[in-house]
Design a protein around this motif. Structure first.
Motif, PDB file in Angstrom:
ATOM      1  N   CYS A 126      -5.508   3.796  -5.954  1.00 52.96           N
ATOM      2  CA  CYS A 126      -4.090   3.818  -5.588  1.00 52.96           C
ATOM      3  C   CYS A 126      -3.243   4.217  -6.792  1.00 52.96           C
ATOM      4  CB  CYS A 126      -3.651   2.453  -5.080  1.00 52.96           C
ATOM      5  SG  CYS A 126      -4.521   1.919  -3.596  1.00 52.96           S
ATOM      6  N   TRP A 178       2.143  -0.328  -5.345  1.00 53.49           N
ATOM      7  CA  TRP A 178       1.093   0.682  -5.310  1.00 53.49           C
ATOM      8  C   TRP A 178       1.289   1.617  -4.121  1.00 53.49           C
ATOM      9  CZ3 TRP A 178      -2.323   0.523  -9.308  1.00 53.49           C
ATOM     10  CH2 TRP A 178      -2.423  -0.666 -10.017  1.00 53.49           C
ATOM     11  N   PRO A 228      -0.026   3.708  -9.120  1.00 58.20           N
ATOM     12  CA  PRO A 228       0.974   2.681  -9.440  1.00 58.20           C
ATOM     13  C   PRO A 228       2.389   3.226  -9.261  1.00 58.20           C
ATOM     14  CG  PRO A 228      -0.044   3.493 -11.454  1.00 58.20           C
ATOM     15  CD  PRO A 228      -0.761   4.145 -10.307  1.00 58.20           C
TER      16      PRO A 228
END
Length: 115
Positions: A51, A111, A53
């Motif tokens: 993912c 995220w 940030p």
């Protein structure tokens, strides 16, 4: 000459009963509402793999009302809802608590996982 309190015992008792009723009814209230789009935001306990940030946010709610401490589960739920409400504005679809709630304050990582 007047001696003693300006209110009778019955008036003071009624005032205390009203105050207790107000505290009891507000104790069950949810102060935070889910914003549009926030219900699709997932909450995870650890940093998700793969993912992107999107930043961090700090959210806060009242942990107590005067001498009355609010239910810790309710405070936790409201903090989580506030974090989820912030996610769409940061193009995030997943939030992760970074620490435990302390005095009605908690930090969350945002995220973008593409869900």
């Amino acid at each position: 000459v007047l001696i003693g309190p300006p209110y009778s015992r019955a008036a003071m008792r009624n005032l205390l009963l009203i105050l207790a009723a107000v505290i009891a009814t507000t104790a069950g209230c949810t102060w935070v509402r889910m914003a549009p789009g926030a219900s699709a935001v997932k909450v995870v306990t650890a940093a998700p793999a793969g993912c992107q940030p999107r930043g961090e946010v700090e959210v806060s709610v009242k942990a107590g009302l005067g001498p009355y401490e609010r239910n810790s589960l309710r405070v936790h739920d409201e903090l989580e809802t506030l974090a989820r409400n912030e996610a769409p504005g940061l193009a995030a679809d997943t939030v992760q608590p970074l620490d435990g709630p302390e005095d009605g304050v908690q930090r969350y990582a945002m995220w973008r996982c593409g869900r």
